[in-house]
Write a protein that holds these residues in place. Structure first.
Motif, PDB file in Angstrom:
ATOM      1  N   SER A  81     -16.898 120.689  -9.292  1.00  0.00           N
ATOM      2  CA  SER A  81     -16.228 119.418  -9.589  1.00  0.00           C
ATOM      3  C   SER A  81     -15.992 118.577  -8.353  1.00  0.00           C
ATOM      4  N   ALA A  82     -16.241 119.122  -7.152  1.00  0.00           N
ATOM      5  CA  ALA A  82     -16.011 118.370  -5.922  1.00  0.00           C
ATOM      6  C   ALA A  82     -17.012 117.227  -5.818  1.00  0.00           C
ATOM      7  N   GLY A  83     -16.526 116.074  -5.373  1.00  0.00           N
ATOM      8  CA  GLY A  83     -17.361 114.891  -5.216  1.00  0.00           C
ATOM      9  C   GLY A  83     -16.563 113.831  -4.512  1.00  0.00           C
ATOM     10  N   ALA A  84     -16.906 112.572  -4.727  1.00  0.00           N
ATOM     11  CA  ALA A  84     -16.140 111.485  -4.142  1.00  0.00           C
ATOM     12  C   ALA A  84     -14.705 111.524  -4.665  1.00  0.00           C
ATOM     13  N   ASP A  85     -13.754 111.377  -3.789  1.00  0.00           N
ATOM     14  CA  ASP A  85     -12.336 111.486  -4.141  1.00  0.00           C
ATOM     15  C   ASP A  85     -11.823 110.125  -4.598  1.00  0.00           C
ATOM     16  N   PRO A  86     -11.452 109.966  -5.877  1.00  0.00           N
ATOM     17  CA  PRO A  86     -10.964 108.668  -6.354  1.00  0.00           C
ATOM     18  C   PRO A  86      -9.592 108.294  -5.805  1.00  0.00           C
ATOM     19  N   LEU A  87      -8.834 109.274  -5.296  1.00  0.00           N
ATOM     20  CA  LEU A  87      -7.499 109.001  -4.761  1.00  0.00           C
ATOM     21  C   LEU A  87      -7.461 109.135  -3.241  1.00  0.00           C
ATOM     22  N   TYR A  88      -8.612 109.000  -2.611  1.00  0.00           N
ATOM     23  CA  TYR A  88      -8.703 109.166  -1.161  1.00  0.00           C
ATOM     24  C   TYR A  88      -7.732 108.257  -0.423  1.00  0.00           C
ATOM     25  N   TRP A  89      -7.581 107.014  -0.898  1.00  0.00           N
ATOM     26  CA  TRP A  89      -6.796 106.009  -0.174  1.00  0.00           C
ATOM     27  C   TRP A  89      -5.293 106.206  -0.294  1.00  0.00           C
ATOM     28  N   VAL A  90      -4.837 107.029  -1.223  1.00  0.00           N
ATOM     29  CA  VAL A  90      -3.393 107.188  -1.419  1.00  0.00           C
ATOM     30  C   VAL A  90      -2.874 108.539  -0.946  1.00  0.00           C
ATOM     31  N   ARG A  91      -3.748 109.429  -0.527  1.00  0.00           N
ATOM     32  CA  ARG A  91      -3.310 110.792  -0.212  1.00  0.00           C
ATOM     33  C   ARG A  91      -2.405 110.853   1.018  1.00  0.00           C
ATOM     34  N   ALA A  92      -2.654 110.001   2.006  1.00  0.00           N
ATOM     35  CA  ALA A  92      -1.801 110.016   3.201  1.00  0.00           C
ATOM     36  C   ALA A  92      -0.368 109.647   2.846  1.00  0.00           C
ATOM     37  N   LEU A  93      -0.205 108.657   1.960  1.00  0.00           N
ATOM     38  CA  LEU A  93       1.135 108.246   1.545  1.00  0.00           C
ATOM     39  C   LEU A  93       1.818 109.325   0.717  1.00  0.00           C
ATOM     40  N   LEU A  94       1.056 109.967  -0.177  1.00  0.00           N
ATOM     41  CA  LEU A  94       1.637 110.944  -1.091  1.00  0.00           C
ATOM     42  C   LEU A  94       1.726 112.341  -0.503  1.00  0.00           C
ATOM     43  N   ALA A  95       1.189 112.547   0.706  1.00  0.00           N
ATOM     44  CA  ALA A  95       1.159 113.872   1.338  1.00  0.00           C
ATOM     45  C   ALA A  95       0.518 114.891   0.404  1.00  0.00           C
ATOM     46  N   SER A  96      -0.604 114.497  -0.192  1.00  0.00           N
ATOM     47  CA  SER A  96      -1.286 115.364  -1.149  1.00  0.00           C
ATOM     48  C   SER A  96      -2.634 115.794  -0.598  1.00  0.00           C
ATOM     49  N   ASN A  97      -3.071 116.979  -1.017  1.00  0.00           N
ATOM     50  CA  ASN A  97      -4.372 117.517  -0.651  1.00  0.00           C
ATOM     51  C   ASN A  97      -5.161 117.783  -1.916  1.00  0.00           C
ATOM     52  N   ARG A  98      -6.378 117.289  -1.949  1.00  0.00           N
ATOM     53  CA  ARG A  98      -7.179 117.380  -3.166  1.00  0.00           C
ATOM     54  C   ARG A  98      -7.508 118.822  -3.524  1.00  0.00           C
ATOM     55  N   GLY A  99      -7.376 119.125  -4.815  1.00  0.00           N
ATOM     56  CA  GLY A  99      -7.755 120.436  -5.318  1.00  0.00           C
ATOM     57  C   GLY A  99      -6.788 121.551  -5.019  1.00  0.00           C
ATOM     58  N   THR A 100      -5.597 121.219  -4.483  1.00  0.00           N
ATOM     59  CA  THR A 100      -4.597 122.233  -4.159  1.00  0.00           C
ATOM     60  C   THR A 100      -3.376 122.080  -5.050  1.00  0.00           C
ATOM     61  N   LEU A 101      -2.417 122.998  -4.876  1.00  0.00           N
ATOM     62  CA  LEU A 101      -1.178 122.889  -5.647  1.00  0.00           C
ATOM     63  C   LEU A 101      -0.446 121.591  -5.347  1.00  0.00           C
ATOM     64  N   MET A 102      -0.639 121.046  -4.138  1.00  0.00           N
ATOM     65  CA  MET A 102       0.011 119.794  -3.769  1.00  0.00           C
ATOM     66  C   MET A 102      -0.902 118.593  -4.028  1.00  0.00           C
ATOM     67  N   GLU A 103      -1.645 118.656  -5.120  1.00  0.00           N
ATOM     68  CA  GLU A 103      -2.487 117.525  -5.521  1.00  0.00           C
ATOM     69  C   GLU A 103      -1.661 116.264  -5.725  1.00  0.00           C
ATOM     70  N   LEU A 104      -0.474 116.410  -6.316  1.00  0.00           N
ATOM     71  CA  LEU A 104       0.390 115.254  -6.570  1.00  0.00           C
ATOM     72  C   LEU A 104       1.280 114.935  -5.378  1.00  0.00           C
ATOM     73  N   GLY A 105       1.440 115.882  -4.460  1.00  0.00           N
ATOM     74  CA  GLY A 105       2.252 115.652  -3.273  1.00  0.00           C
ATOM     75  C   GLY A 105       3.687 115.275  -3.611  1.00  0.00           C
ATOM     76  N   VAL A 106       4.209 114.317  -2.870  1.00  0.00           N
ATOM     77  CA  VAL A 106       5.587 113.866  -3.073  1.00  0.00           C
ATOM     78  C   VAL A 106       5.637 112.632  -3.965  1.00  0.00           C
ATOM     79  N   GLY A 107       4.491 112.267  -4.545  1.00  0.00           N
ATOM     80  CA  GLY A 107       4.420 111.043  -5.345  1.00  0.00           C
ATOM     81  C   GLY A 107       5.443 110.964  -6.470  1.00  0.00           C
TER      82      GLY A 107
END
Length: 457
Positions: free
Chosen positions: A60-86
């Motif tokens: 399922s890995a490919g282009a990340d549709p939420l790439y631009w918001v991950r720094a703000l949300l402190a989230s890492n794709r495909g991990t338990l912290m996918e949603l981060g602090v959002g």
């Protein structure tokens, strides 16, 4: 004392007992214990940021549709912290706006109201996490997953968000370092982790160390003549971006400490004096956080429209944004989202750069003043708080304190927002590691740690 605020608060009373709760510290928690809890919280967050979600297909890995918001949300794709602090940030902002604008009546002097408001914020965060997790699965972010695996993924994401809610509660109740919120700490932890990795990563790419510091040391030993080229390399993290990161961090920490002290005296007790500090960064990093949150929402709406089967290619979709697929993420190439995205350089597209700078500075100045009013720290709110404490400016008549504060606070809020925006622009233009928003959040945490250690000394 029983709650007597808005009736809407009482609707969530049954949920209050189900939310994660931490008992308020009834005595001063020793510094060593607060430091221990802070370290454990950071470690738990970092572990969850690297634990992959169970049940997600490897293909399922490919282009990340939420790439631009991950720094703000402190989230890492495909991990338990996918949603981060959002979810926690969104819930906290909504509750702050609703209570600050008096849409929800809350008496902060009544403990029952405060407890119910806190429970409502946590319940809203869990509900937002559930909605976001379900949307991630239903929109196919993890590829084709069945009902059972989809439910399992949603359960993991919601559980991780409940853990973030608990960590936030732990800091709010006085078990973390003073002046340091859990959300800022976790976001800064994510950014600092990127900085450390880009500086000391032992991974190799084309026989070069990914970490800038290790690459320079290796090149200095192997071929000193090519040392400058290694320090300024563009295909991997370089020393210039590392130095720019620390420069922005130090500048932001310095600005956090700039303030003026207004002298105050008691109207009742002769000789009793105090001071009221007005920081240059009056609302700290909230302007850039709110701006980034708005831009992140715009990104997601624009992408949904652009890739929609029915609305893609319409005037509305093209006005909001035109996207081009890249290896790591979808990249905006036109529309409104293109002009709110940091340009690669001023020379590449001067019009893009000028519009981006103007929009960011204007937005930060406006949002800083709006947040001061919504969060109960406007000139009128501060004047009322000082009046309740029977404090006023020396030699001034009754009511003149508000007039004096009205000269300082809105100005400090606007100038502080401009400073935060300018530092973010400089960070984005110089290629700092992470994002300007992440570095600004890290600066607030560093400043809080400095103040906390200073007070302990």
């Amino acid at each position: 004392m029983a709650a007597r605020g808005s009736t809407a608060l009482h609707l969530i009373r049954p949920l209050a007992t189900l939310m994660p709760a931490v008992r308020l510290a009834d005595r001063v928690v020793p510094f060593s214990r607060r430091a221990l809890y802070t370290g454990i919280s950071m470690s738990v967050f970092l572990v969850c940021s690297h634990l992959p979600l169970y049940g997600v297909p490897a293909a399922s890995a490919g282009a990340d549709p939420l790439y631009w918001v991950r720094a703000l949300l402190a989230s890492n794709r495909g991990t338990l912290m996918e949603l981060g602090v959002g979810p926690v940030v969104t819930a906290g902002t909504v509750m702050q706006v609703v209570t600050g604008s008096k849409l929800l009546r809350v008496d902060q002097n009544v403990r029952g109201d405060r407890d119910l408001t806190d429970a409502a914020r946590k319940a809203l965060a869990v509900a937002i996490a559930l909605a976001e997790a379900a949307a991630h699965v239903l929109l196919g972010m993890y590829g084709p997953v069945g009902a059972l695996r989809g439910a399992l993924i949603v359960l993991q994401l919601v559980t991780a968000s409940v853990l973030v809610v608990f960590l936030d509660e732990l800091f709010d109740k006085g078990y973390g370092l003073r002046g340091c919120s859990a959300i800022s700490l976790l976001s800064a932890t994510n950014t600092c982790g990127q900085v450390v990795w880009h500086a000391f990563s032992p991974m190799t790419v084309n026989k070069e160390f990914e970490g800038a510091v290790l690459a320079v040391i290796h090149q200095a030993v192997k071929a000193p003549r090519a040392l400058v080229a290694t320090m300024l390399r563009r295909h991997l993290p370089n020393v210039a971006s590392l130095l720019a990161t620390f420069l922005v961090l130090l500048a932001a920490v310095y600005l956090e400490g700039v303030r003026i002290l207004l002298p105050l005296q008691s109207r009742d007790t002769r000789g009793r004096r105090a001071t009221f500090p007005i920081k240059l960064l009056y609302t700290s990093t909230m302007p850039i956080v709110l701006h980034s949150a708005a831009v992140s929402a715009l990104y997601m709406v624009s992408q949904l429209l652009h890739y929609s089967r029915f609305l893609g290619g319409t005037m509305l979709a093209r006005t909001l944004g035109v996207w081009k697929q890249a290896s790591h993420a979808a990249v905006p190439v036109g529309g409104l989202v293109y002009y709110v995205t940091p340009p690669a350089s001023f020379g590449a597209d001067p019009l893009h750069a000028l519009i981006y700078v103007a929009l960011l500075l204007t937005s930060c100045a406006f949002l800083s003043q709006a947040w001061a009013a919504a969060s109960g720290s406007s000139a009128r709110d501060v004047a009322r708080q000082l009046a309740d404490q029977r404090l006023a400016l020396p030699g001034r008549r009754e009511g003149s304190t508000y007039l004096q504060l009205r000269h300082y606070i809105p100005t400090a809020a606007a100038i502080g927002g401009l400073c935060v925006g300018a530092l973010t622009i400089f960070a984005d233009m110089t290629g700092v590691i992470g994002t300007g928003t992440g570095i600004m959040l890290a600066a607030t945490v560093v400043y809080s740690l400095i103040v906390s250690f200073h007070k302990e000394d």
